[in-house]
Design a protein around this motif. Structure first.
Motif, short mmCIF file in Angstrom:
data_model
loop_
_atom_site.label_atom_id
_atom_site.label_comp_id
_atom_site.label_asym_id
_atom_site.label_seq_id
_atom_site.Cartn_x
_atom_site.Cartn_y
_atom_site.Cartn_z
N LEU B 63 0.63 -0.87 -0.08
CA LEU B 63 -0.50 0.02 -0.33
C LEU B 63 0.96 1.17 0.51
O LEU B 63 0.39 2.06 -0.49
CB LEU B 63 -1.10 0.29 1.25
CG LEU B 63 -2.25 -0.83 1.15
CD1 LEU B 63 -3.13 -0.60 2.31
CD2 LEU B 63 -2.71 -1.28 0.44
N TRP B 64 2.03 1.25 0.83
CA TRP B 64 2.97 2.50 0.65
C TRP B 64 3.32 3.03 -0.27
O TRP B 64 3.40 4.25 -1.18
CB TRP B 64 4.34 2.06 1.70
CG TRP B 64 3.93 2.50 3.62
CD1 TRP B 64 4.53 1.99 4.55
CD2 TRP B 64 3.02 3.88 3.93
NE1 TRP B 64 3.98 2.35 5.44
CE2 TRP B 64 3.71 3.47 4.94
CE3 TRP B 64 2.98 4.98 3.01
CZ2 TRP B 64 3.12 4.82 5.50
CZ3 TRP B 64 3.15 6.37 3.84
CH2 TRP B 64 2.27 6.31 4.94
N TYR B 67 1.03 4.00 -2.59
CA TYR B 67 0.37 5.17 -2.33
C TYR B 67 2.06 6.30 -2.96
O TYR B 67 1.49 7.74 -3.45
CB TYR B 67 1.06 5.35 -0.49
CG TYR B 67 0.52 6.98 0.10
CD1 TYR B 67 -0.60 7.64 -0.16
CD2 TYR B 67 2.04 7.30 0.68
CE1 TYR B 67 -0.78 8.46 0.35
CE2 TYR B 67 1.33 8.78 1.06
CZ TYR B 67 0.87 9.78 0.83
OH TYR B 67 0.16 11.10 2.25
N MET B 70 1.16 6.95 -6.57
CA MET B 70 -0.16 8.10 -6.75
C MET B 70 -0.10 9.48 -5.91
O MET B 70 0.17 10.58 -7.11
CB MET B 70 -1.12 7.64 -5.96
CG MET B 70 -1.99 6.52 -6.54
SD MET B 70 -3.38 6.10 -5.15
CE MET B 70 -3.06 5.71 -4.25
N LYS B 71 1.74 9.47 -5.63
CA LYS B 71 1.72 10.99 -4.44
C LYS B 71 2.66 11.49 -5.65
O LYS B 71 3.02 12.26 -5.26
CB LYS B 71 2.52 10.78 -3.46
CG LYS B 71 1.12 10.21 -2.49
CD LYS B 71 -0.13 11.91 -2.23
CE LYS B 71 0.23 13.34 -1.41
NZ LYS B 71 -0.68 13.49 -1.36
#
Lengths: 98, 98
Positions: B63-64, B67, B70-71
């Motif tokens: 998930l990191w 993330y 996406m960031k």
């Protein structure tokens, strides 16, 4: 690109979803050390752990904590206030029992 | 508050020092899993690991990674491209050997 009636709101929903992924990720990787510290403390056995892993995690997470304090990041501070003592407890068992 | 001749430069140095702490912290907590994965793969022994730790780290780090993508955070992507396969390898040994 098709835009619905409320593009601003849609973008806000995407941003919120992205931040939710980050929060869930942080919750999982932080809480991961709770069952581990419990198991290690209960069994007093840490032979399968690399000493390098534990030393690097304790020092690294302490630096993350300091970074979080300096940046004013509540998330980083809370996460590392959890992981530093837990990884330190596993390191203590490793140092005493090998 | 006392200010030197070059407050702008001084603040820049403080900011750089703070970011350096973050980079060192990331390097340590990421590289920590290299000696661990090597030890676990070599000994084929992961009995002292809690299954919950490994599952939560693999899912959480994945998930990191998402993330980070996406960031647009290169640091998060690189760190988790290292830790996801390493923690997954330890989990594989745990699942096969207990």
């Amino acid at each position: 690109m098709h835009r619905g009636a409320s593009p601003g709101r849609k973008e806000l929903r995407v941003d919120t979803a992205v931040e939710a992924v980050g929060l869930i990720a942080g919750a999982l990787t932080t809480s991961a050390f709770v069952p581990q510290a419990w198991k290690t403390w209960r069994t007093r056995s840490a032979g399968d752990f690399s000493l390098a892993l534990l030393v690097l995690l304790v020092v690294g997470n302490t630096l993350w904590l300091g970074y979080g304090v300096m940046k004013g990041s509540t998330g980083l501070v809370v996460a590392n206030l959890v992981t530093v003592p837990l990884t330190a407890a596993i390191l203590c068992v490793k140092l005493r029992r090998g």
